[in-house]
Motif scaffolding. Sequence first.
Motif, PDB file in Angstrom:
ATOM      1  N   ASP A 215      35.136  33.593  -6.709  1.00 27.70           N
ATOM      2  CA  ASP A 215      36.244  33.361  -7.640  1.00 27.70           C
ATOM      3  C   ASP A 215      37.591  33.342  -6.938  1.00 27.70           C
ATOM      4  O   ASP A 215      38.494  32.588  -7.339  1.00 27.70           O
TER       5      ASP A 215
ATOM      6  N   LYS B 277      37.629  43.781 -14.347  1.00 29.80           N
ATOM      7  CA  LYS B 277      39.066  43.709 -14.614  1.00 29.80           C
ATOM      8  C   LYS B 277      39.846  44.959 -14.179  1.00 29.80           C
ATOM      9  O   LYS B 277      40.955  44.824 -13.623  1.00 29.80           O
TER      10      LYS B 277
ATOM     11  N   ILE C  47      43.111  33.404 -12.321  1.00 30.03           N
ATOM     12  CA  ILE C  47      42.123  33.143 -11.273  1.00 30.03           C
ATOM     13  C   ILE C  47      41.443  31.827 -11.614  1.00 30.03           C
ATOM     14  O   ILE C  47      40.880  31.683 -12.704  1.00 30.03           O
TER      15      ILE C  47
ATOM     16  N   ILE D  22      42.635  36.380 -16.708  1.00 30.59           N
ATOM     17  CA  ILE D  22      41.608  37.334 -16.297  1.00 30.59           C
ATOM     18  C   ILE D  22      40.952  37.949 -17.523  1.00 30.59           C
ATOM     19  O   ILE D  22      41.622  38.487 -18.408  1.00 30.59           O
TER      20      ILE D  22
ATOM     21  N   LYS E 243      34.376  39.980 -17.576  1.00 37.34           N
ATOM     22  CA  LYS E 243      33.877  39.061 -16.551  1.00 37.34           C
ATOM     23  C   LYS E 243      33.776  39.757 -15.193  1.00 37.34           C
ATOM     24  O   LYS E 243      34.595  40.612 -14.858  1.00 37.34           O
TER      25      LYS E 243
ATOM     26  N   TYR F  55      34.123  39.279 -11.286  1.00 29.52           N
ATOM     27  CA  TYR F  55      34.799  38.378 -10.351  1.00 29.52           C
ATOM     28  C   TYR F  55      34.289  38.639  -8.937  1.00 29.52           C
ATOM     29  O   TYR F  55      34.233  39.787  -8.488  1.00 29.52           O
TER      30      TYR F  55
END
Length: 253
Positions: free
Chosen positions: A107, A147, A184, A189, A193, A195
Amino acid sequence: MRFTFLIYLLYISLFISCKQPEYHLTKIEGKQIGITDSLKNVSEIDSFIKPFRSHLNKDLDSVLAYSVGTYSRDDGKFNTAIGNFMADVIYEQSNPVFKSRTGHDIDMVLLSYGSIRTIVSKGDITTRTAFELMPFENNIVIVALKKPEIDKMLEYLCKAKKANPFSKLKLVIDQDYKLIEATIKNHKIEEDKTYYVATQDYLYNGGDNMTFFQPNDSLYKIDYKVRNAIIDYFKKTDTISPTIDDRFIQITP
């Protein structure tokens, strides 16, 4: 009986007299010997290493690409042409390897300002250029972050107030170095998720106070050195002309 006792005493006396004295280290002294022109060359050593030196210099001086300008890590306040180049190269070279092994895409990439050890001068780029640019044996690793860790990373980058190289991340800060916007791959963000962040193993282990890489969901090692990725990119690229862009900007009144 008395004779036997005398022999026994004699044996003990001989044993004690033959016992080695004990020595104890009390002091260590040393002096610095500077490597200067005053040191004489040893012809035998020079003769032995000459073929190895010639072979090594031939490899290091082989031309891989061409640079249209001279680039330094001090060329910009928040992002630099050479920093952008290095981060983008790490993404381009390592993402196919990572995807083939995991099915995931990287990412973003984060390096450090100190990762750039020299300038890239206008003209021919050689293997030596890559070794001077990245003299350390740093390996590329990919860290799976959520996050909360990403937020700590963004806070670090804003407070650092320097051009730490990154790729696929965009930051906008205000005059007080407070974060205004972060994306990103051009997306905000997301809370849940995962990353996949490519970086150097040195930074993953807390180098330059980048402690936000741990804890994490997973760590992936792809057995690819940062320097080797740069060399591989130079080999397939005729000319480089990196630029300063808007990936990290400050908005002031």
